[in-house]
Write an enzyme that holds these catalytic residues in place. Structure first.
Site, mmCIF file in Angstrom:
data_model
loop_
_atom_site.group_PDB
_atom_site.id
_atom_site.type_symbol
_atom_site.label_atom_id
_atom_site.label_comp_id
_atom_site.label_asym_id
_atom_site.label_seq_id
_atom_site.Cartn_x
_atom_site.Cartn_y
_atom_site.Cartn_z
ATOM 1 C CB SER A 1 -34.430 7.697 16.897
ATOM 2 O OG SER A 1 -34.567 8.940 17.209
ATOM 3 N N GLY A 2 -36.117 9.713 14.930
ATOM 4 C CA GLY A 2 -37.261 10.886 16.277
ATOM 5 C C GLY A 2 -36.900 12.157 17.082
ATOM 6 N N GLY A 3 -35.556 11.371 17.888
ATOM 7 C CA GLY A 3 -35.443 11.809 18.657
ATOM 8 C C GLY A 3 -34.617 13.278 18.499
ATOM 9 C CG ASP B 1 -29.249 12.566 21.325
ATOM 10 O OD1 ASP B 1 -29.327 13.255 21.808
ATOM 11 O OD2 ASP B 1 -29.322 11.496 22.127
ATOM 12 C CB CYS C 1 -28.380 -2.455 18.247
ATOM 13 S SG CYS C 1 -29.414 -1.632 17.201
ATOM 14 C CB CYS D 1 -35.382 -0.167 21.718
ATOM 15 S SG CYS D 1 -33.859 -1.159 20.230
#
Length: 367
Positions: free
Chosen positions: A12-14, A16, A108, A207
């Site tokens: 996600s680019g996050g 985690d 999801c 989201c």
RNA sequence: UGGGGAUUCGCCAAGUGGUAAGGCACCGGACUUUGACUCCGUUAUGCACAGGUUCAAAUCCUGUAUCCCCAG
């Protein structure tokens, strides 16, 4: 032939997912980073500026790309908009329209991350798909099954959202963050890649819905007309007018737009009569929960009453209960003590010790 | 147009001479990979309006307005 050293990581680019990818790389896996394109909405332009997004931030492609470059793994942004709309967004809208409260993250996970993405991984020859979830997945000899165990970082544990995973899926899933003792430990590692990113907030809303305005989202994207109706008390007495059932969820107190001199809560939503039932704090507690679409991880099928713990929302402590198999795959859960605001559409998830037993979708009591 | 009672934040409401509680709603924040819940915080220089008494009034007095009840 699938390569067991090859793993696709949803990026996600996050913080985690970045650390998850990095850990796998360090363990010697052949890692591929994939950013899933899930939803386009003109209102979403700047959403990535506001949130980390954890699992499902939508617009952080560039963050994800940069991070993959730093880790030294290939990166692709792939289009999953079709599945996402059908299995998450449409489900989300329909759930509200029928008076229930959806949990899009669970949908999801079930249909997108561990189904569509897993399929994509297989196409790329990877045996595994990995995510930055805080949960432990492994094959347990005692049960002769793949099991899901709570994360060591108990405050961040995300097993609740994973109860739907099947043995087939679990066999192909890696969650390297499950062993971490805290989010801080993960952030620390993330810090070496991108300082700004490692400080990103944990805050998270739905989201694909901008500004937390899911009602506006449903109005824009839904099919049904949202009609005002009556607020009634538990005896059917009309108390006032509500703004359409999609605005409410069981247990809700704020935003009713009506005052009684004491806190009042949504006790039930009656779609057939387009009514919202209100009651005081005591009226929102109950011991019995009925669920459908149950999936069990620790065993194949629930055949007899089973004592365990369960929680009826993501951020709750599991409480002691007994679960009973009913006909047609339904399960009845009886808690030792009353639970607050049992909400149709939300998930009930069962635990035994630190293992996830299974879970299902909460339904109204069958008539 | 006789008598009695009422009028305090959007709603309910405490306060009976000493410098405007509280609840609900709203708003902001924290928490949170869903929705909620929960927690924290802000919010009436002003008590229907106009005068007066007093060191000091939402609280006492006078008048005006509106509403309610009882009598015609």
């Amino acid at each position: 032939m699938l390569d067991k050293k090859k793993v696709v990581v949803g990026m996600s680019g996050g913080v985690d997912s970045t650390v998850a990818a990095y850990q796998l790389k360090k363990m010697g896996y052949d890692v591929i980073g994939i950013n899933m394109r899930l939803w386009q909405d003109e209102f979403l332009e700047d959403i990535h500026l506001m949130h980390d997004g954890g699992c499902c931030s939508l617009s952080s492609v560039e963050d994800a790309r940069r991070v993959c470059e730093q880790i030294g793994i290939p990166f692709y942004a792939l289009d999953f908009k079709g599945v996402f709309k059908e299995t998450v967004v449409d489900y989300f809208i329909e759930a509200y329209e029928k008076g229930t409260t959806p949990n899009p993250c669970i949908a999801c996970n079930k249909y997108v991350k561990f189904d569509a993405l897993l399929e994509k991984a297989h196409q790329l020859g990877a045996y595994y798909v990995a995510t930055g979830h805080y949960a432990k997945i492994y094959f347990d000899e005692g049960h002769s099954r793949y099991v899901i165990e709570k994360s060591n970082a108990i405050k961040k544990d995300q097993t609740y959202a994973l109860y739907n995973l099947t043995q087939d899926q679990l066999k192909h899933v890696l969650m390297p963050l499950g062993e971490f003792e805290s989010k801080e430990a993960v952030r620390e590692i993330a810090g070496q890649f991108d300082v700004a990113m490692s400080r990103k907030s944990d805050s998270q809303e739905i989201c694909f819905v901008p500004d937390q305005d899911y009602v506006g989202f449903i109005n824009r994207n839904g099919t049904k007309e949202i009609k005002p109706g009556a607020f009634v008390d538990t005896s059917g007495e009309v108390l006032g007018e509500h703004q359409g059932i999609i605005n409410y969820t069981v247990g809700q107190r704020k935003g009713l737009g009506i005052t009684f001199g004491k806190p009042m809560y949504v006790v039930d939503i009656d779609v057939d009569h387009n009514q919202v039932v209100l009651g005081d704090n005591q009226e929102v507690f109950s011991r019995e929960v009925y669920s459908t679409l149950n999936n069990f991880v620790l065993f194949d099928e629930l055949r007899e009453p089973f004592e365990c713990e369960a929680k009826i929302r993501y951020s709750a402590k599991p409480s002691k209960c007994t679960i009973y198999p009913l006909e047609n795959g339904w399960v009845k859960t009886v808690f030792d003590s009353p639970e607050r605001a049992i909400t149709p559409g939300q998930a009930i998830v069962f635990y035994k010790d630190n293992w996830l037993v299974g879970g299902g979708t909460i339904e109204r009591k069958p008539q």
